[in-house]
Design a protein around this motif. Sequence first.
Motif, PDB file in Angstrom:
ATOM      1  N   ALA A  19     -15.194  16.955  -5.444  1.00 35.21           N
ATOM      2  CA  ALA A  19     -14.870  16.074  -4.014  1.00 35.21           C
ATOM      3  C   ALA A  19     -14.514  14.634  -4.522  1.00 35.21           C
ATOM      4  N   SER A  20     -15.471  13.995  -5.233  1.00 32.73           N
ATOM      5  CA  SER A  20     -15.398  12.820  -5.652  1.00 32.73           C
ATOM      6  C   SER A  20     -14.179  12.364  -6.606  1.00 32.73           C
ATOM      7  N   VAL A  21     -14.325  13.415  -7.666  1.00 33.90           N
ATOM      8  CA  VAL A  21     -12.863  13.205  -8.597  1.00 33.90           C
ATOM      9  C   VAL A  21     -11.574  13.301  -7.880  1.00 33.90           C
ATOM     10  N   GLY A  22     -11.690  14.483  -7.031  1.00 33.47           N
ATOM     11  CA  GLY A  22     -10.362  14.265  -6.016  1.00 33.47           C
ATOM     12  C   GLY A  22      -9.961  13.121  -5.369  1.00 33.47           C
ATOM     13  N   LEU A  24     -10.939  10.112  -6.121  1.00 33.56           N
ATOM     14  CA  LEU A  24     -10.494   8.950  -7.047  1.00 33.56           C
ATOM     15  C   LEU A  24      -8.927   9.263  -7.613  1.00 33.56           C
ATOM     16  N   ILE A  25      -8.696  10.486  -7.616  1.00 40.51           N
ATOM     17  CA  ILE A  25      -7.348  10.824  -8.095  1.00 40.51           C
ATOM     18  C   ILE A  25      -6.313  10.285  -6.882  1.00 40.51           C
ATOM     19  N   LEU A  26      -6.424  10.814  -5.550  1.00 39.09           N
ATOM     20  CA  LEU A  26      -5.842  10.386  -4.479  1.00 39.09           C
ATOM     21  C   LEU A  26      -5.821   8.841  -4.361  1.00 39.09           C
ATOM     22  N   ILE A  27      -6.970   8.227  -4.391  1.00 39.21           N
ATOM     23  CA  ILE A  27      -6.928   6.526  -4.392  1.00 39.21           C
ATOM     24  C   ILE A  27      -5.746   6.077  -5.660  1.00 39.21           C
ATOM     25  N   GLY A  28      -6.053   6.806  -6.650  1.00 40.95           N
ATOM     26  CA  GLY A  28      -5.138   6.022  -7.962  1.00 40.95           C
ATOM     27  C   GLY A  28      -3.735   6.655  -7.551  1.00 40.95           C
ATOM     28  N   LEU A  29      -3.379   7.654  -6.958  1.00 41.59           N
ATOM     29  CA  LEU A  29      -1.910   8.003  -6.755  1.00 41.59           C
ATOM     30  C   LEU A  29      -1.420   7.349  -5.804  1.00 41.59           C
ATOM     31  N   VAL A  30      -2.158   6.745  -4.569  1.00 42.94           N
ATOM     32  CA  VAL A  30      -1.629   5.856  -3.670  1.00 42.94           C
ATOM     33  C   VAL A  30      -1.389   4.476  -4.091  1.00 42.94           C
ATOM     34  N   TYR A  31      -2.511   4.146  -5.098  1.00 40.38           N
ATOM     35  CA  TYR A  31      -2.193   2.783  -5.720  1.00 40.38           C
ATOM     36  C   TYR A  31      -1.075   2.733  -6.642  1.00 40.38           C
ATOM     37  N   TRP A  32      -0.790   3.771  -7.387  1.00 42.75           N
ATOM     38  CA  TRP A  32       0.512   3.721  -8.162  1.00 42.75           C
ATOM     39  C   TRP A  32       1.798   3.843  -7.405  1.00 42.75           C
ATOM     40  N   LEU A  33       1.673   4.658  -6.333  1.00 38.19           N
ATOM     41  CA  LEU A  33       2.728   4.595  -5.221  1.00 38.19           C
ATOM     42  C   LEU A  33       3.185   3.370  -4.964  1.00 38.19           C
ATOM     43  N   MET A  34       2.284   2.565  -4.486  1.00 30.15           N
ATOM     44  CA  MET A  34       2.350   1.183  -4.086  1.00 30.15           C
ATOM     45  C   MET A  34       3.171   0.252  -4.905  1.00 30.15           C
ATOM     46  N   ARG A  35       2.425   0.524  -6.153  1.00 27.37           N
ATOM     47  CA  ARG A  35       3.112  -0.424  -7.328  1.00 27.37           C
ATOM     48  C   ARG A  35       4.568   0.011  -7.693  1.00 27.37           C
ATOM     49  N   GLN A  36       4.897   1.264  -7.696  1.00 28.56           N
ATOM     50  CA  GLN A  36       6.187   1.515  -7.864  1.00 28.56           C
ATOM     51  C   GLN A  36       7.054   0.949  -6.848  1.00 28.56           C
ATOM     52  N   GLY A  37       6.659   1.031  -5.457  1.00 31.02           N
ATOM     53  CA  GLY A  37       7.302   0.454  -4.384  1.00 31.02           C
ATOM     54  C   GLY A  37       7.546  -1.365  -4.489  1.00 31.02           C
ATOM     55  N   TRP A  38       6.487  -1.684  -5.043  1.00 33.25           N
ATOM     56  CA  TRP A  38       6.350  -3.132  -5.363  1.00 33.25           C
ATOM     57  C   TRP A  38       7.682  -3.537  -6.038  1.00 33.25           C
ATOM     58  N   ASN A  39       7.662  -2.930  -7.308  1.00 32.08           N
ATOM     59  CA  ASN A  39       8.251  -2.883  -8.481  1.00 32.08           C
ATOM     60  C   ASN A  39       9.900  -2.574  -8.116  1.00 32.08           C
ATOM     61  N   TRP A  40      10.156  -1.712  -7.333  1.00 29.05           N
ATOM     62  CA  TRP A  40      11.481  -1.117  -6.941  1.00 29.05           C
ATOM     63  C   TRP A  40      12.206  -2.555  -6.005  1.00 29.05           C
ATOM     64  N   ARG A  41      11.070  -2.930  -4.987  1.00 27.43           N
ATOM     65  CA  ARG A  41      11.579  -4.090  -4.135  1.00 27.43           C
ATOM     66  C   ARG A  41      12.129  -5.193  -5.130  1.00 27.43           C
ATOM     67  N   ARG A  42      11.251  -5.420  -6.217  1.00 27.20           N
ATOM     68  CA  ARG A  42      11.641  -6.640  -7.127  1.00 27.20           C
ATOM     69  C   ARG A  42      13.064  -6.352  -7.568  1.00 27.20           C
ATOM     70  N   THR A  43      13.238  -4.944  -7.965  1.00 26.26           N
ATOM     71  CA  THR A  43      14.457  -4.758  -8.488  1.00 26.26           C
ATOM     72  C   THR A  43      15.565  -4.800  -7.602  1.00 26.26           C
ATOM     73  N   THR A  44      15.423  -4.337  -6.465  1.00 25.30           N
ATOM     74  CA  THR A  44      16.539  -4.761  -5.438  1.00 25.30           C
ATOM     75  C   THR A  44      16.740  -6.117  -4.982  1.00 25.30           C
ATOM     76  N   GLN A  45      15.738  -6.947  -5.224  1.00 28.71           N
ATOM     77  CA  GLN A  45      16.009  -8.279  -5.048  1.00 28.71           C
ATOM     78  C   GLN A  45      16.431  -9.105  -6.216  1.00 28.71           C
ATOM     79  N   SER A  46      16.457  -8.584  -7.367  1.00 26.17           N
ATOM     80  CA  SER A  46      17.132  -9.389  -8.571  1.00 26.17           C
ATOM     81  C   SER A  46      18.009 -10.422  -8.308  1.00 26.17           C
ATOM     82  N   ASP A  47      19.217 -10.028  -7.188  1.00 30.49           N
ATOM     83  CA  ASP A  47      20.189 -10.890  -7.213  1.00 30.49           C
ATOM     84  C   ASP A  47      19.917 -12.306  -6.654  1.00 30.49           C
ATOM     85  N   LEU A  48      18.693 -12.485  -6.035  1.00 31.33           N
ATOM     86  CA  LEU A  48      18.010 -13.656  -5.499  1.00 31.33           C
ATOM     87  C   LEU A  48      17.833 -14.655  -6.511  1.00 31.33           C
ATOM     88  N   PRO A  49      18.598 -15.827  -6.736  1.00 30.82           N
ATOM     89  CA  PRO A  49      18.157 -16.830  -7.725  1.00 30.82           C
ATOM     90  C   PRO A  49      16.987 -17.332  -7.736  1.00 30.82           C
TER      91      PRO A  49
END
Length: 185
Positions: A19-22, A24-49
């Motif tokens: 259960a603990s390993v499961g 930790l894997i779930l927390i890691g997955l959520v963190y990774w998805l949040m990071r991907q969302g942040w990077n995607w947002r940065r990419t979509t705003q790349s036209d901002l000077p």
Amino acid sequence: MPLATEKGQVTDWPGYIGASVGLLILIGLVYWLMRQGWNWRRTTQSDLPQPPTAPDELGEVLLAAPGRYHGTTTAGNWLDRVVAHGLGTRSLAELTLTERGLLARRPGADDLWVPAADLAGARLDSGIAGKVVPSGLLVVGWRLGGRGLESGFRLDAADEHEAWIEAVGALVTRTKTTKTEEAAT
């Protein structure tokens, strides 16, 4: 009275470890998805000077106060955080309003300089970029590369917000009047 001859299992170590390993894997997955969302947002705003850098000479100081920078959003959408160029990074801030513009010195992040010509006004609001402060935030509207943005600040002395709203409004009015007079000549 019969005696109990069976012993109950006190701990289920394999179950706890699984259960603990499961978890930790779930927390890691959520963190990774949040990071991907942040990077995607940065990419979509790349036209901002890149925001302008502060001039060496700021001019006459109208107001100055310590506080906290809560982030920048697109104008009119308090949940659409702008993350390009470090504008999404919350930090402490030292706000300075001068005749030439607004400077937010942010330790640990890039300073934010908004020239007076790009200021659109200020207001008191309860939230910005997912941060809700019932006692109020100073929200400053400005333009960058033709896009309307709003940045939220919480001054250490919240009773000063009204003075900042009036001072920014007066600066915007003076700047527009000066532009109109220059265009007429």
